[in-house]
Design an enzyme around this catalytic site. Sequence first.
Site, mmCIF file in Angstrom:
data_model
loop_
_atom_site.group_PDB
_atom_site.id
_atom_site.type_symbol
_atom_site.label_atom_id
_atom_site.label_comp_id
_atom_site.label_asym_id
_atom_site.label_seq_id
_atom_site.Cartn_x
_atom_site.Cartn_y
_atom_site.Cartn_z
ATOM 1 N N LYS A 99 -0.266 40.352 8.266
ATOM 2 C CA LYS A 99 -0.795 40.764 7.180
ATOM 3 C C LYS A 99 -1.338 42.564 7.294
ATOM 4 O O LYS A 99 -0.306 42.652 6.185
ATOM 5 C CB LYS A 99 -2.333 40.563 7.883
ATOM 6 N N ASP A 141 -2.016 35.100 19.495
ATOM 7 C CA ASP A 141 -1.600 35.751 17.261
ATOM 8 C C ASP A 141 -2.374 36.797 17.337
ATOM 9 O O ASP A 141 -3.600 36.588 16.984
ATOM 10 C CB ASP A 141 -1.878 34.120 17.027
ATOM 11 N N PHE A 187 -7.002 29.366 14.155
ATOM 12 C CA PHE A 187 -6.261 29.524 12.743
ATOM 13 C C PHE A 187 -4.985 29.798 12.764
ATOM 14 O O PHE A 187 -5.019 31.327 12.751
ATOM 15 C CB PHE A 187 -6.894 29.653 11.140
HETATM 16 N N1 PLP Z 1 -2.283 33.704 12.278
HETATM 17 C C1 PLP Z 1 -4.042 34.057 11.998
HETATM 18 C C2 PLP Z 1 -4.825 34.574 12.943
HETATM 19 C C3 PLP Z 1 -4.464 33.466 11.352
HETATM 20 O O1 PLP Z 1 -5.969 34.598 10.560
HETATM 21 C C4 PLP Z 1 -3.081 33.794 9.485
HETATM 22 C C5 PLP Z 1 -3.406 33.881 8.165
HETATM 23 O O2 PLP Z 1 -4.792 34.350 8.061
HETATM 24 C C6 PLP Z 1 -2.162 33.521 10.384
HETATM 25 C C7 PLP Z 1 -1.177 32.858 11.354
HETATM 26 C C8 PLP Z 1 -1.112 32.677 8.501
HETATM 27 O O3 PLP Z 1 -0.863 33.874 8.053
HETATM 28 P P1 PLP Z 1 0.310 34.026 6.933
HETATM 29 O O4 PLP Z 1 -0.657 33.725 5.431
HETATM 30 O O5 PLP Z 1 0.292 35.248 6.637
HETATM 31 O O6 PLP Z 1 0.890 32.832 6.838
#
Ligand code: PLP
Length: 426
Positions: free
Chosen positions: A266, A237, A153
């Site tokens: 986050k 990520d 994700f």
């Molecule tokens: N990358 C990871 C690992 C995530 O867990 C998330 C969201 O849960 C995102 C990217 C996307 O972040 P956002 O919801 O702030 O766009």
Amino acid sequence: MISPDPVLAVKSADDLYAEVYDDYRRYVNPPLARVMKVSGSPVEVRAEGATIYDQKGKAYLDFAGGYGVFTLGHRHPKVVAAVKAQLDLMALSGKTMFNPVLGRASRKLAERAPGDLEISFFCNSGAEAVEGAIKLARAATKRHKVVATHNAFHGKTLGALSASGREYFRDQYRPLLAGIEHVPYGDSSVLKEALSDAAAFVVEPVQGEGGVIVPPLGYLRAVRDACDASGALFIADEVQTGLGRLGMWFGCDRDGVVPDVMTLAKGLSGGVMPVGAYIARAGCWNAAYAQAPLMHTSTFGGSEIACAAVIAALEVLEEEDLVRNARERGAQLLAGARALATEYPALIADARGLGLLVGVELTNEGYGGSIIPEMLKMGVTAAWTLNLQRVIRLEPPLIVTAEEVERALAALRAGLATAYAKLGSL
Ligand code: PLP
């Protein structure tokens, strides 16, 4: 101190609920409004530390934690004070002059990030950080292919979604970004072949939304080696895993590796301002943008108020030794969840995690519909993970206390007992 709520001073709790539900049903998201009503979601009115208060003043321990946002709990006083002070000076960047707060936040992040990660780009969300990282990799390597992992994700903007791995979220948006391939997560044997001619490998150190999947130790080391061999950039990520969540500063620390680019969001402001960032090695950044300083930009990205929050949040993580607390409370939480798995083998298939990112995998997705509302009744929030809905995630603030962890485990036990009692009818 909790300040009095101005809405509730003039409206009864029931009237407020009716108004908010109606707004959701008509103007926000009708099907979500119905689901939230059925699961008994109250109205969040105010929050402090690890606690959210609803329209009736009932307190909830926040173990959903905004899906990992509230590393410092809600409204940490030092971060709030930094943002308030900054608001009195300058809120958003005028963009035509040097922004000192952006400079300081970037320096602070470079000092804290692993190895020689050095140049930051600030944006407003995790997905934007991933978009920026993928663009940087293509620009730096002059290659096209980007490899990601099944079940990943990375966000829901079109590029980040293309790298994400759950078909349910991707299907109706095809054609997605061209040149993205997926490989099994945690399997280093596929990397050599997959990464040939790739611009980047984008991977989460632990798959959060994928259901809290912890890869084998050494996986990220193998990723580093495969990227070095192929010339692909290693994009870690760390939007969910970074900044103490796993009981270490960054998920990459588990294998002692330094990626070429790291994405964060986050917890980056400790839960006060929406902010994301990527941070890259200078060599990679220069290979992409040495001659093109305005190739990747964001109007709101790097604003003074967001950067003031980032600086304060990084300081609080250090001053309050929260990474250690995440490690210790995380061990307690996981041990408790595992004990419940032994107690309820018919309901729990597995309990796993690192630090304060704990996943409880149910034997049947439907049980969550009894467990999570029961936990809510007991005054504890929890949530499932986006890509694997039979996993209940427990992701409290890193400030959580031992007593609060025990209360959350008691609520989970009550939820399991309720689901067990209904077993026959589920
Ligand atoms: N990358 C990871 C690992 C995530 O867990 C998330 C969201 O849960 C995102 C990217 C996307 O972040 P956002 O919801 O702030 O766009």
